[in-house]
Design a protein around this motif. Structure first.
Motif, short mmCIF file in Angstrom:
data_model
loop_
_atom_site.label_atom_id
_atom_site.label_comp_id
_atom_site.label_asym_id
_atom_site.label_seq_id
_atom_site.Cartn_x
_atom_site.Cartn_y
_atom_site.Cartn_z
N GLN A 172 21.03 19.62 -6.13
CA GLN A 172 22.27 19.71 -6.88
C GLN A 172 22.86 18.33 -7.16
N GLU A 173 22.84 17.48 -6.16
CA GLU A 173 23.43 16.15 -6.33
C GLU A 173 22.66 15.32 -7.34
N LEU A 176 23.47 16.47 -10.83
CA LEU A 176 24.79 16.01 -11.27
C LEU A 176 24.77 14.52 -11.61
N VAL A 177 24.07 13.74 -10.80
CA VAL A 177 23.95 12.31 -11.09
C VAL A 177 23.28 12.11 -12.44
N LEU A 178 22.21 12.86 -12.69
CA LEU A 178 21.50 12.75 -13.95
C LEU A 178 22.40 13.11 -15.13
N PHE A 179 23.06 14.23 -15.06
CA PHE A 179 23.90 14.69 -16.17
C PHE A 179 25.06 13.73 -16.41
N PHE A 180 25.72 13.27 -15.35
CA PHE A 180 26.85 12.36 -15.53
C PHE A 180 26.38 11.01 -16.06
N PHE A 181 25.27 10.50 -15.55
CA PHE A 181 24.77 9.20 -16.00
C PHE A 181 24.42 9.24 -17.49
N CYS A 182 23.71 10.26 -17.92
CA CYS A 182 23.32 10.37 -19.33
C CYS A 182 24.52 10.59 -20.24
N SER A 183 25.46 11.40 -19.79
CA SER A 183 26.66 11.62 -20.62
C SER A 183 27.52 10.36 -20.66
N VAL A 217 12.66 22.23 -11.18
CA VAL A 217 13.47 23.45 -11.07
C VAL A 217 12.57 24.66 -10.82
N ARG A 218 11.42 24.72 -11.49
CA ARG A 218 10.52 25.85 -11.30
C ARG A 218 10.03 25.93 -9.86
N ILE A 219 9.75 24.77 -9.28
CA ILE A 219 9.30 24.75 -7.89
C ILE A 219 10.37 25.33 -6.97
N GLN A 220 11.63 25.07 -7.30
CA GLN A 220 12.74 25.56 -6.48
C GLN A 220 13.04 27.03 -6.74
N GLY A 221 12.43 27.61 -7.77
CA GLY A 221 12.66 29.03 -8.05
C GLY A 221 13.54 29.31 -9.25
N GLY A 222 13.85 28.29 -10.05
CA GLY A 222 14.65 28.51 -11.25
C GLY A 222 16.03 27.89 -11.17
N TRP A 223 16.69 27.84 -12.31
CA TRP A 223 18.01 27.21 -12.39
C TRP A 223 19.05 27.92 -11.52
N SER A 224 18.95 29.22 -11.44
CA SER A 224 19.92 29.97 -10.63
C SER A 224 19.81 29.59 -9.16
N ARG A 225 18.59 29.43 -8.66
CA ARG A 225 18.40 29.04 -7.25
C ARG A 225 18.95 27.64 -6.99
N VAL A 226 18.73 26.75 -7.96
CA VAL A 226 19.20 25.36 -7.78
C VAL A 226 20.73 25.30 -7.79
N LEU A 227 21.35 25.93 -8.76
CA LEU A 227 22.80 25.83 -8.91
C LEU A 227 23.56 26.71 -7.94
N ARG A 228 22.94 27.77 -7.45
CA ARG A 228 23.64 28.69 -6.55
C ARG A 228 23.07 28.68 -5.14
N GLY A 229 22.20 27.72 -4.89
CA GLY A 229 21.62 27.62 -3.56
C GLY A 229 22.59 27.06 -2.56
N ARG A 230 22.09 26.79 -1.36
CA ARG A 230 22.94 26.29 -0.27
C ARG A 230 22.94 24.77 -0.18
N MET A 231 22.40 24.11 -1.20
CA MET A 231 22.48 22.67 -1.22
C MET A 231 23.94 22.24 -1.36
N ARG A 232 24.27 21.19 -0.74
CA ARG A 232 25.69 20.79 -0.72
C ARG A 232 25.89 19.52 -1.54
N VAL A 233 27.04 19.47 -2.18
CA VAL A 233 27.49 18.27 -2.86
C VAL A 233 28.60 17.67 -2.00
N GLU A 234 28.35 16.49 -1.45
CA GLU A 234 29.32 15.88 -0.55
C GLU A 234 30.55 15.41 -1.33
N ASP A 235 31.71 15.73 -0.78
CA ASP A 235 32.97 15.26 -1.39
C ASP A 235 33.18 13.78 -1.06
#
Length: 235
Positions: A172-173, A176-183, A217-235
């Motif tokens: 997840q992190e 987010l880094v990729l999307f923010f950097f490119c935008s 993403v496919r290795i992780q099981g799809g976009w839903s698994r990546v975005l809704r998984g238990r990976m944490r984004v540190e505050d």
């Protein structure tokens, strides 16, 4: 002697007449027997033949053919799943970029299509909102500001993005880094009036998302698994 011969001929004629009568009787008997056997065979028709009979008594044995659903070809399901992952990744980034441009009071590049929102976009927006309050967000912004736009091309741009995934797959992190950097780079190019570069950065980003990112993403099981998984984004 003539009378004896004639008598024998007469007797032979009577015998022939009697033999002919007997033969006709035998033939009639045979014909009757064959007709009776044929009638019996018709009545004793096998169930397999009666299934296709139009008679009312055997209609219940007839089962009309049913149309079977076509089974997917080998690899067809995988193809559709892979295509959906590609389409989902592109839609997520385009909508993310649209939101970032809107927050910066900028319009999307001309000709850039807007995609309808879905539940995954809301999940991504929630993660992005949390990440925007973290120290990592400032580091991404500073790195984007340090890029020399005058020398930016597809080769060194891909090299910058590949560094995010050199030691592992998608998280997840990292997403987010990729999307923010490119935008951030796109916003810089738009503010500096580099319309052509703005469009190119978007195309390069989408190509990277469809390739490297979607494969992880496919290795992780799809976009839903990546975005809704238990990976944490540190505050």
């Amino acid at each position: 002697m003539a009378r004896d011969v004639g008598s024998r001929i007469g007797d032979n004629g009577d015998q022939s007449h009697r033999s002919g009568s007997i033969n006709r009787d035998v033939q009639r008997t045979r014909d009757h027997t064959m007709e009776r056997d044929c009638s019996r065979e018709r009545r004793e028709t096998s169930p397999e033949d009666s299934r296709y009979s139009d008679s009312g008594g055997s209609d219940h044995l007839y089962s009309p053919p049913t149309q079977r659903r076509r089974r997917p070809y080998v690899g067809e399901q995988d193809f559709h799943r892979d295509y959906n992952d590609l389409e989902q990744g592109e839609r997520l980034y385009r909508n993310f970029l649209r939101d970032q441009l809107h927050q910066s009071n900028l319009s999307p590049p001309r000709g850039d299509s807007l995609f309808s929102a879905d539940s995954l976009e809301h999940d991504l927006a929630s993660l992005a909102e949390r990440f925007s309050r973290s120290e990592g967000r400032e580091q991404v912004r500073e790195r984007a500001e340090a890029v020399d736009l005058s020398t930016l091309n597809s080769e060194n741009f891909n090299s910058l993005l590949t560094e995010l995934f050199h030691d592992g797959g998608i998280t997840q992190e990292r997403l987010l880094v990729l999307f923010f950097f490119c935008s951030d780079l796109t916003i810089r190019a738009c503010r500096e009036g580099l319309t052509s570069l703005c469009r190119k950065i978007t195309l390069w980003t989408l190509a990277f998302v469809r390739g490297t990112v979607t494969a992880s993403v496919r290795i992780q099981g799809g976009w839903s698994r990546v975005l809704r998984g238990r990976m944490r984004v540190e505050d």
